[in-house]
Design a protein around this motif. Sequence first.
Motif, PDB file in Angstrom:
ATOM      1  N   ASP A 143       0.828  -1.342  -0.171  1.00 51.93           N
ATOM      2  CA  ASP A 143       0.029   0.066   0.021  1.00 51.93           C
ATOM      3  C   ASP A 143       0.868   1.248   0.014  1.00 51.93           C
ATOM      4  O   ASP A 143       1.692   1.431   0.889  1.00 51.93           O
ATOM      5  N   GLN A 153      -1.932  -1.280  -3.773  1.00 57.85           N
ATOM      6  CA  GLN A 153      -3.027  -0.421  -3.387  1.00 57.85           C
ATOM      7  C   GLN A 153      -2.369   0.945  -3.338  1.00 57.85           C
ATOM      8  O   GLN A 153      -1.226   1.151  -2.766  1.00 57.85           O
ATOM      9  N   GLU A 176      -6.979   3.121  -3.260  1.00 57.07           N
ATOM     10  CA  GLU A 176      -7.605   2.772  -1.778  1.00 57.07           C
ATOM     11  C   GLU A 176      -7.356   4.180  -1.225  1.00 57.07           C
ATOM     12  O   GLU A 176      -6.252   4.377  -0.588  1.00 57.07           O
TER      13      GLU A 176
HETATM   14 MG    MG Z   1      -4.488  -0.540   2.160  1.00 57.69          MG
END
Ligand code: MG
Length: 614
Positions: free
Chosen positions: A165, A191, A239
């Motif tokens: 992420d 992400q 995200e």
């Molecule tokens: Mg995440």
Amino acid sequence: MRTSIATVSLSGTLTEKLAAAARAGFDGVEIFENDLIGSPLSPEEIGERAADLGLTIDLFQPMRDIEAVPADEFARNLRRAEHKFRLMRRLGADTVLVCSSVSPYAVDDDDLAAEQLRRLADLAQEAGVRVAYEALAWGRHVSTYEHAWRIVEAADHPALGVCLDSFHILARGSDVTGIESIPGDKIFFLQLADAPQMALDVLQWSRHHRCFPGQGDLDVAGLVRAAVRAGYDGPLSLEVFNDVFRQADAGRTAVDARRSLTLLHESAGLTAPPAPVVPTGFAFVEIATADTARIAPLLTALGFSRTARHAGKPVDLWEQGEARILLNTDTGSHRPEPSLTAVGLESPDPAGASARAESLLAPVLPRRRAPGDAPLDAVAAPDGTEFFFCVTGRPAPSEGEATDSSGFAGSPVRAGWTGDFAPAPHTPAPIGITRVDHVALTQPWHHFDEATLFHRGVLGLRPHASVDLADPYGLLRSRAASNEDGTVRIALGVGASPTEDPARGGRPQHVALVTDDLVTTVRRALAAGARMLPVPPNYYDDLAAHHEFAPGELETYRDLGILYDRDEKGEFRHCYTVTTGRVFFELVERSGGYDGYGARNAPVRLAAQHALAE
Ligand code: MG
Ligand code: MG
């Protein structure tokens, strides 16, 4: 690469989120568990709805607080996981996100974490799904991607990989080059989110201030490049937790998101949209008004002449030097007040600029044309302002033919868009204005980042730092974007409250005009009857404290309402007309490479405008 968006990034019901993602052209979605729990649709129906819309369900998220816990706690976690894996089968999702634990029961024991994640992966494999393990930046014992990968590597299970992420990684300032040593097939998911640099607790920063890549200060493209070099070939998925997106129109957010991903593909060196075509100047600024008498006297006092009228539409061309203003009375009933509706940008390649805009989901406007008109490529900015990509033809005076100062030769045609205008008799009375310096556009409340990304990505302008300006009744944010040589400058402003929303008739916009000698130009404007914005004497007292001026200089500025600023490069003198409808004009003189907009004077200007409106 495939594109995906987490449902938590969009507002509305799950059904609305899926529709918005599909409409904006995403390939897939991450389903946020709470969106599913709150939906009246069964998991099977959600899966079908997504499939009907052409969306794959790329991730189900999140499962929390699974690993490195005491045995009895872990047994309960496995029971929960078994349940969720069945749900994923019904939904048609094959990857689940497991965040690193924040549980008070979790212990700092990598061997235990690896062992328990291996057992979770066994269960997942039986259910036909796989587990992507993500290090939360605020994880209790695991908070970096390197650490998450060490545990996944130790667990060594085909149904267990990592989820990277960008926010968690870049917010901690981690070095992304380590990503390249993770085998690509062990990076199960990527992400992506950006964020502005802030001195804030990382959890609050993440929950409230994430934004789409390109809208913040993190090097998301660098992280994507590292993942691609590692061999990752899954989706690029957004995200983004953001207080604005939670309440904004989902369709609009999804388009903004998709545009961001297209630009990210470009900056990461993956697929590229048509190359940006940077504008080289202002061709015109268009003001719509139901009644030209509302604004024509001001234009005349500012030294503009009505030089031509459009052959097929109620549009007048007013000119002075290279500054061109179109007055359009074809406003319908909804814009009776003079307001700035369109900007013409000189483009080296109008068709290319339009193709670029289209690939970035900018609404391409139907070409305005009457029989014989030159077609004009135009797109709508997020605030509704129309941007035209055009070429302003220069008249080629035929031999022996006199041209007047406006450039009209009496010869029938000028190349480019001005060819659609028929010359009108006029007597030029210029006061020293040479061209447009900048236009200042008020943005819809809380859509500042979207506007900045649009002006950067679609129009190819370079954004400058954002500044906060104090208004007597709130705070304004302002951010300019310009081309390299400063011949196109657009100042984007947004108020701190929804009442500033232009759709609700909020703050006026302005057009700034260049002069090489502001004092002379203002004197002429005043003599011609222009009403300038009065500036309080206190301002000049303050100015005297900050700068030394030649004898009489400050008094001149005070008499004429001229504001002054200076930076390391040069000086800036500027002043304002009073507001007419929703428009006012600024006259500016830049010297010595001053590159700003007089931000320190903005509070004085805003107060003066309020004082006048009272
Ligand atoms: Mg995440
Ligand atoms: Mg300005």
